[in-house]
Motif scaffolding. Structure first.
Motif, PDB file in Angstrom:
ATOM      1  N   ASP A 192      -7.728 -43.664 -21.161  1.00  0.00           N
ATOM      2  CA  ASP A 192      -8.910 -43.971 -21.014  1.00  0.00           C
ATOM      3  C   ASP A 192     -10.008 -43.377 -21.973  1.00  0.00           C
ATOM      4  N   ASP A 195     -11.696 -45.598 -24.723  1.00  0.00           N
ATOM      5  CA  ASP A 195     -12.709 -46.347 -24.020  1.00  0.00           C
ATOM      6  C   ASP A 195     -14.083 -46.037 -23.677  1.00  0.00           C
ATOM      7  N   ASP A 196     -13.693 -44.638 -23.054  1.00  0.00           N
ATOM      8  CA  ASP A 196     -14.943 -43.984 -22.445  1.00  0.00           C
ATOM      9  C   ASP A 196     -15.798 -43.554 -23.527  1.00  0.00           C
ATOM     10  N   ALA A 199     -17.768 -46.595 -24.722  1.00  0.00           N
ATOM     11  CA  ALA A 199     -18.814 -47.122 -23.823  1.00  0.00           C
ATOM     12  C   ALA A 199     -20.105 -46.312 -23.796  1.00  0.00           C
ATOM     13  N   ASP A 221     -12.056 -56.968 -26.894  1.00  0.00           N
ATOM     14  CA  ASP A 221     -12.438 -55.932 -25.580  1.00  0.00           C
ATOM     15  C   ASP A 221     -13.318 -54.713 -26.052  1.00  0.00           C
ATOM     16  N   GLU A 222     -12.921 -54.089 -27.188  1.00  0.00           N
ATOM     17  CA  GLU A 222     -13.510 -52.826 -27.555  1.00  0.00           C
ATOM     18  C   GLU A 222     -15.035 -53.216 -27.747  1.00  0.00           C
ATOM     19  N   THR A 225     -16.934 -53.437 -24.722  1.00  0.00           N
ATOM     20  CA  THR A 225     -17.341 -52.029 -24.181  1.00  0.00           C
ATOM     21  C   THR A 225     -18.304 -51.407 -24.840  1.00  0.00           C
TER      22      THR A 225
END
Length: 323
Positions: A192, A195-196, A199, A221-222, A225
């Motif tokens: 993760d 992705d973190d 974000a 998706d990215e 995010t």
């Protein structure tokens, strides 16, 4: 030292419109006792490559390799070598080096310029200047931002080093995070963590090579995010980003903008929607251009040639990528 000094052949293809005569001259200046030859025609390439031990150039056609009876090293003038007939070169026992590091300063500056353009909205100011319109507009501040840099090779490192003076938090992404880097934090692609990082990023810089793992790395998706105010900067390769997903994100304000030096497809067709989006800054794969290109490249190749002359060995060369 070997009995005879190594001959160097420079192939004819140039880059960024700068003639390879300058490359050959730079090598001659560093290797005054070696024979440095420039092949100016396809016929000269086929003839001269027969006896050349070190061949330097941007590209190397599969058919030309058949003529290279004595070639021991191909010094590729690009950082990427995926366009070369690597299997054939491996079979012939040819060592391959690349131009890693040559682009660090200029591409680091290009990244910084792109980020500052979006932070201070210079593109908005330019459009108003074209219309002779004196009207204030709101801008952003780079200080305090978080910048995620995907790829911590020489280009990613150069970008991180230049950003250090601007009071930003930097996150580096690499396959081997245990190696560390010049960013405040280094993470891997797995789990993760990536992705973190997306974000909480205000800017995402893509400076990674195109591989099976990075192709399509930034997709729908990215992009979802990322925060809505985030800006994507791509100086890697166009295929690292899903173009359709990027167009959709830019049109819907899912992200604030994108600075693209590379695209997919490339060159970008005249009727492509990316041209007409006001939140996109496009440069024609120009971040790699620098007047110092051949000088830096010649430093690498000349160092390797001197090493070969001193040791007679074709392994352990600077920027060696194969075998």
């Amino acid at each position: 030292m070997t009995d005879t000094l190594t001959d160097v052949l420079v192939l004819r293809k140039d880059t960024h419109g700068v003639p390879t005569t300058e490359y050959a001259d730079a090598l001659r200046a560093r290797l005054p006792e070696n024979d440095v030859t420039l092949a100016r025609t396809p016929g000269e390439e086929r003839e001269l490559i027969e006896d050349a031990e070190v061949v330097a150039g941007m590209v190397l056609d599969d058919s030309l390799v058949d003529y290279a009876a004595e070639m021991k090293v191909f010094a590729c003038a690009y950082a990427g070598v995926g366009h070369l007939p690597l299997n054939k070169l491996r079979e012939k026992g040819v060592t391959v080096t690349n131009a890693s590091g040559v682009h660090g300063p200029n591409m680091g500056e290009h990244v910084l310029g792109n980020i500052l353009t979006f932070a201070r909205r210079f593109n908005r100011g330019f459009r108003q200047q074209q219309r002779r319109e004196w009207r204030h507009y709101q801008t952003h501040e780079l200080q305090g931002s978080t910048v995620t840099i995907v790829g911590l090779g020489p280009i990613g490192q150069a970008a991180a080093e230049r950003l250090d003076a601007f009071g930003v938090e930097t996150v580096g992404v690499r396959y081997t995070p245990e190696k560390g880097g010049p960013t405040d934090e280094v993470i891997g692609f797995d789990g993760d963590a990536f992705d973190d990082a997306l974000a909480r990023s205000d800017y995402v810089v893509l400076a990674c090579p195109l591989t099976d793992e990075t192709e399509g790395l930034i997709g729908r998706d990215e992009l979802m995010t990322l925060p809505p105010h985030a800006v994507l900067v791509n100086v890697a390769r166009g295929k690292v980003v899903d173009t359709d997903a990027l167009v959709s994100a830019l049109r819907s304000n899912t992200i604030r903008g994108a600075a693209l030096d590379v695209t997919d497809p490339e060159p970008l067709p005249e009727d492509h929607p990316l041209w007409n989006l006001g939140n996109v800054q496009i440069t024609p794969h120009n971040a790699g251009h620098t007047p110092e290109y051949y000088e830096r490249l010649a430093d690498i190749v000349a160092e390797n040639v001197r090493r070969i002359d001193e040791t007679g060995e074709y392994e352990g060369l600077r920027n060696q990528v194969q075998p």
